[in-house]
Scaffold this active site. Structure first.
Site, PDB file in Angstrom:
ATOM      1  N   GLY A   1      -8.808 -26.451  22.059  1.00 56.39           N
ATOM      2  CA  GLY A   1      -7.628 -26.798  22.841  1.00 56.39           C
ATOM      3  C   GLY A   1      -6.568 -27.384  21.938  1.00 56.39           C
TER       4      GLY A   1
ATOM      5  N   ASP B   1     -13.681 -34.597  27.439  1.00 57.22           N
ATOM      6  CA  ASP B   1     -14.576 -35.741  27.627  1.00 57.22           C
ATOM      7  C   ASP B   1     -15.605 -35.491  28.718  1.00 57.22           C
ATOM      8  OD1 ASP B   1     -13.294 -37.315  25.717  1.00 57.22           O
ATOM      9  OD2 ASP B   1     -11.907 -38.174  27.166  1.00 57.22           O
TER      10      ASP B   1
ATOM     11  N   GLN C   1     -18.541 -33.073  27.749  1.00 56.39           N
ATOM     12  CA  GLN C   1     -19.295 -33.263  26.515  1.00 56.39           C
ATOM     13  C   GLN C   1     -20.784 -33.513  26.740  1.00 56.39           C
ATOM     14  OE1 GLN C   1     -17.592 -36.122  23.813  1.00 56.39           O
ATOM     15  NE2 GLN C   1     -15.698 -34.974  23.569  1.00 56.39           N
TER      16      GLN C   1
ATOM     17  N   HIS D   1     -12.494 -39.096  20.314  1.00 56.18           N
ATOM     18  CA  HIS D   1     -12.341 -40.089  21.386  1.00 56.18           C
ATOM     19  C   HIS D   1     -13.751 -40.588  21.715  1.00 56.18           C
ATOM     20  CE1 HIS D   1     -10.908 -42.240  24.807  1.00 56.18           C
ATOM     21  NE2 HIS D   1     -11.294 -41.366  25.725  1.00 56.18           N
TER      22      HIS D   1
ATOM     23  N   ASP E   1      -7.393 -46.729  24.886  1.00 51.66           N
ATOM     24  CA  ASP E   1      -6.844 -45.410  25.152  1.00 51.66           C
ATOM     25  C   ASP E   1      -6.779 -45.147  26.654  1.00 51.66           C
ATOM     26  OD1 ASP E   1      -6.117 -42.702  23.801  1.00 51.66           O
ATOM     27  OD2 ASP E   1      -7.546 -42.139  25.344  1.00 51.66           O
TER      28      ASP E   1
ATOM     29  N   GLU F   1      -3.298 -44.861  28.988  1.00 47.73           N
ATOM     30  CA  GLU F   1      -3.022 -43.667  29.791  1.00 47.73           C
ATOM     31  C   GLU F   1      -2.809 -44.014  31.258  1.00 47.73           C
ATOM     32  OE1 GLU F   1      -5.768 -40.597  27.103  1.00 47.73           O
ATOM     33  OE2 GLU F   1      -6.526 -41.432  28.983  1.00 47.73           O
TER      34      GLU F   1
ATOM     35  N   GLU G   1      16.485 -38.863  31.087  1.00 47.98           N
ATOM     36  CA  GLU G   1      16.941 -39.803  30.071  1.00 47.98           C
ATOM     37  C   GLU G   1      15.852 -40.760  29.586  1.00 47.98           C
ATOM     38  OE1 GLU G   1      20.694 -41.703  30.642  1.00 47.98           O
ATOM     39  OE2 GLU G   1      21.605 -39.931  31.577  1.00 47.98           O
TER      40      GLU G   1
ATOM     41  N   SER H   1      24.011 -49.942  26.046  1.00 45.77           N
ATOM     42  CA  SER H   1      25.212 -50.709  26.395  1.00 45.77           C
ATOM     43  C   SER H   1      24.847 -52.133  26.815  1.00 45.77           C
ATOM     44  CB  SER H   1      25.967 -50.020  27.530  1.00 45.77           C
ATOM     45  OG  SER H   1      25.237 -50.143  28.749  1.00 45.77           O
TER      46      SER H   1
END
Length: 328
Positions: free
Chosen positions: A25, A81, A84, A106, A189, A193, A229, A250
């Site tokens: 991947g 994950d 596995q 990971h 981690d 997330e 933005e 600003s």
């Protein structure tokens, strides 16, 4: 915190080693291409399908997971994950040769005791800090992204050296590599997330969009202000820090942000973050996620479908195609 650089890592440790990368991947492909370009002996283990064909098109040596594991000196677990543990028990553990190094990007499966490596294997982690395409792009530019390494089992007394060598093959030792533990990497981690990067961030954007549209503002304008933005401001924060961002917007934006932000991110938000971290540290989230996987991701698919039908997604698709030529 000690930072490891090129002089701390020896790429020669990987010469003559057969490296089997399981999964192709985003991370698997990026790491495989970088390792190959660094002169390492890489094979890809993946089931037949789109990833298999992509690896072949990239000129990789590709085979089934079982065949890729049999002759490997280092097995890199770059599979999802949630899959596995099942794949390890069924296809990897029965076929690993004695002393094979098990490597992760990971720490989920090790931290939550889903995989039980053999006692004669080094178990390490080398985790580049970035998504696959960015890792590959930075490598091709001659540099690398930072990475962390973790050691779970050091049978050979060379586990850290091997992890650093893998990091060097990705050019990660150019900016720097630091060391952590499997639980530290996994839990920070997951928390990042859920609380900010993928969870909190998207929830705040959607709520802001809905607030503007409900008050009668054009959806397209709302999309630009609260979603499009965000990248501009996020880039400033990454490049210059939060204080540096304030210096580059600003005075109105700075004053408004500083005086009103606590209305959105409140002490209740902090309690929510604490509860997220509680679930992660206790293993509650891991148990829930594994059960969801075994339930064919039924709940997640329903949430994905619901999100895809929201107005912000429809407006976003139109904005991206109309102004930036990005077809979905």
């Amino acid at each position: 915190m000690k930072i490891y650089n090129d002089a701390d890592a020896d790429l020669d440790l990987l010469k003559g080693k057969r490296i089997s990368i399981l999964g192709y991947g985003s991370q698997g492909r990026a790491q495989a291409l970088c390792f190959r370009d660094s002169g390492l002996d890489v094979i890809i283990g993946v089931r037949e399908g789109k990833s298999f064909e992509k690896a072949k098109a990239d000129g990789m040596e590709v085979m089934s997971v079982v065949d890729a594991v049999k002759d490997a000196d280092i097995i890199m677990m770059l599979l999802p994950d949630e899959a596995q543990a099942d794949i390890y028990a069924r296809e990897i553990a029965p076929n690993m040769k004695k002393g094979c190094v098990l490597e992760f990007a990971h720490g989920f499966a090790i931290t939550y005791d889903l995989i039980h490596p053999p006692n004669d294997s080094d178990v390490i982690m080398m985790a580049p800090k970035g998504p696959g395409p960015m890792i590959r792009r930075v490598y091709e530019s001659g540099y690398g992204v930072p990475a962390l390494i973790c050691i779970h089992q050091d049978v050979s007394s060379k586990a850290k050296d091997l992890a650093l060598a893998l990091a060097k093959a990705m050019n990660c030792t150019k900016p720097g590599v630091f060391e952590a533990t499997f639980p530290q990497e996994t839990m920070t981690d997951l928390f990042g997330e859920q609380a900010v990067l993928c969870g909190g961030y998207t929830a705040m954007i959607k709520m802001a969009f809905e607030t503007l549209v409900k008050r009668g503002f054009p959806p397209e304008m709302a999309y630009f202000e609260v979603l499009h933005e965000t990248k501009l401001v996020t880039d400033l924060v990454v490049e210059k820090g939060i204080e540096g961002m304030w210096k580059n917007v600003s005075n109105t934006a700075e004053y408004g942000g500083l005086t009103r932000r606590d209305r959105v991110i409140t002490e209740e938000s902090r309690k929510g973050m604490e509860s997220i971290l509680d679930d992660i540290q206790s293993g509650k989230f891991a148990k829930e996620w594994v059960e969801e996987y075994h339930n064919n991701l039924k709940n997640m698919k329903a949430m994905q479908d619901a999100d895809g039908q929201e107005e912000i997604e429809k407006v976003g698709g139109w904005v991206r195609e109309t102004f930036f030529g990005r077809r979905e």
